[in-house]
Design an enzyme around this catalytic site. Sequence first.
Site, short mmCIF file in Angstrom:
data_model
loop_
_atom_site.label_atom_id
_atom_site.label_comp_id
_atom_site.label_asym_id
_atom_site.label_seq_id
_atom_site.Cartn_x
_atom_site.Cartn_y
_atom_site.Cartn_z
N ARG A 1 4.86 -3.47 -5.23
CA ARG A 1 3.78 -2.80 -4.99
C ARG A 1 3.37 -2.59 -6.56
O ARG A 1 1.97 -2.87 -6.60
CB ARG A 1 3.79 -1.72 -4.38
CG ARG A 1 2.57 -1.03 -3.85
CD ARG A 1 2.84 0.14 -2.66
NE ARG A 1 3.70 1.17 -3.40
CZ ARG A 1 3.88 2.07 -2.69
NH1 ARG A 1 3.43 2.41 -1.44
NH2 ARG A 1 4.62 3.08 -2.80
N LYS B 1 -1.97 1.10 -5.92
CA LYS B 1 -1.71 2.68 -6.35
C LYS B 1 -2.07 2.80 -7.83
O LYS B 1 -1.28 2.49 -8.66
CB LYS B 1 0.19 2.58 -6.30
CG LYS B 1 0.32 4.07 -5.95
CD LYS B 1 1.61 4.12 -5.41
CE LYS B 1 2.20 5.76 -4.99
NZ LYS B 1 1.57 6.25 -3.92
N GLU C 1 -7.32 7.06 5.55
CA GLU C 1 -6.03 7.60 5.09
C GLU C 1 -6.29 9.04 4.42
O GLU C 1 -7.56 9.38 4.19
CB GLU C 1 -5.09 7.02 4.27
CG GLU C 1 -5.56 6.67 2.87
CD GLU C 1 -4.62 5.88 2.09
OE1 GLU C 1 -3.27 6.58 2.14
OE2 GLU C 1 -4.72 5.13 1.38
C1 LIG Z 1 1.68 6.49 -2.58
C2 LIG Z 1 0.59 6.63 -1.60
C3 LIG Z 1 0.83 6.62 -0.09
C4 LIG Z 1 2.37 6.60 0.30
O1 LIG Z 1 3.16 5.57 -0.19
P1 LIG Z 1 4.65 5.53 0.15
O2 LIG Z 1 5.17 4.16 -0.17
O3 LIG Z 1 5.00 5.88 1.51
O4 LIG Z 1 5.02 6.84 -0.89
C5 LIG Z 1 -0.10 6.92 0.76
N1 LIG Z 1 -1.39 6.64 0.41
C6 LIG Z 1 -1.68 6.72 -1.05
C7 LIG Z 1 -3.23 6.82 -1.44
C8 LIG Z 1 -0.64 6.78 -1.81
O5 LIG Z 1 -1.02 6.53 -3.34
#
Ligand SMILES: *Cc1c(COP(=O)(O)O)cnc(C)c1O
Length: 344
Positions: free
Chosen positions: A84, A187, A223
């Site tokens: 990722r 991310k 989300e």
């Molecule tokens: C990091 C993140 C998550 C959660 O991802 P995980 O891999 O489960 O920790 C969800 N939403 C956003 C916007 C994120 O940055």
Amino acid sequence: MTVEKKEIDWGNLGFDYIKTDFRYVARFKDGKWDDGELVEDNHISIHESSTCLHYGQQCFEGLKAYTTPEGRIVLFRPDQNAKRLNRSARRLVMAEVPEDMFIDAVEKTVRANLAWVPPYGSGASLYIRPYLIGVGENIAVKPAPEYIFSIFVMPVGPYFKGGMTPINFMICEEYDRAAPMGTGSYKVGGNYAASLEPNAKAKASGFADMLYLDAKTHSCIDEVGAANFFGITPDHQFVTPKSPSVLPSITKYSLIHIAENMLGMTVQERDIPVASLDQFVEAGACGTAAVISPIGGISYQGKLLTFNGDGKEVGPVITKLYEILTGIQVGEIEAPEGWIHEVC
Ligand SMILES: *Cc1c(COP(=O)(O)O)cnc(C)c1O
């Protein structure tokens, strides 16, 4: 090997920065990465024109190390974080970090800070923060000439002290988190900067955070600021939004696997119209930090829709999902192939 642990009240730790002994740093220059090293200094000196400071050329990851009942130190699916990070790096035209270099760097940083890894049974874990930034002299809007990949770690407490408690979210009607073809599924720090104002407004109204709608139609759930949404239907389906602007949560894909393969549930990734939220008997937000935050209620246009009755208790399906996933992460429950990566 036994390591003298730090004297810390592990069970009462929060999610706060704690300086540990070493961090990892590697530099990319002239088209290649150096060997990387562990350093004690927790400050970085970079050129004032670095792209990470001006144009948000920055991405990061978050994962955890746990102590198993036998005292082994394990990582949960670090290969997924490596992939990722590189997906984010490509989107922002940054130097990629080879997957083996990423995993090796995480292992080295954890091993150098073993005294800070919370013991088994404390409910605490070691949070690992890898990040990649564009640095070096550059002021035009273009990719940086150099990059720094660094990792720091810190012990963090159990997210919910004294057990999971449902939290309430507010549907965001004044802000979008991310556009469908923008950077929502990557991310990157910029998404978080943009979430600070809506987050402050949610908190001021007494909610844990905003729950964002899809930016294109403002009719479906996307989300939360830093966690994916899922709902459980009365006939035990696990439903989560299919949206190009949602960050692909590793926790969510792990829960999907558990729901399908261990609990015999049906999983659907599809649009979730905000008007149909009442189809769910349970709802949750998931991510590395809390694993699952059960959602007690969601406020929309001034009305609070609650889940699992009045939203005060955690529902049975979420409880089960949480117990299985956290059991796998600390090595109490046998993990699907490749999920647990042993550090030592
Ligand atoms: C990091 C993140 C998550 C959660 O991802 P995980 O891999 O489960 O920790 C969800 N939403 C956003 C916007 C994120 O940055």
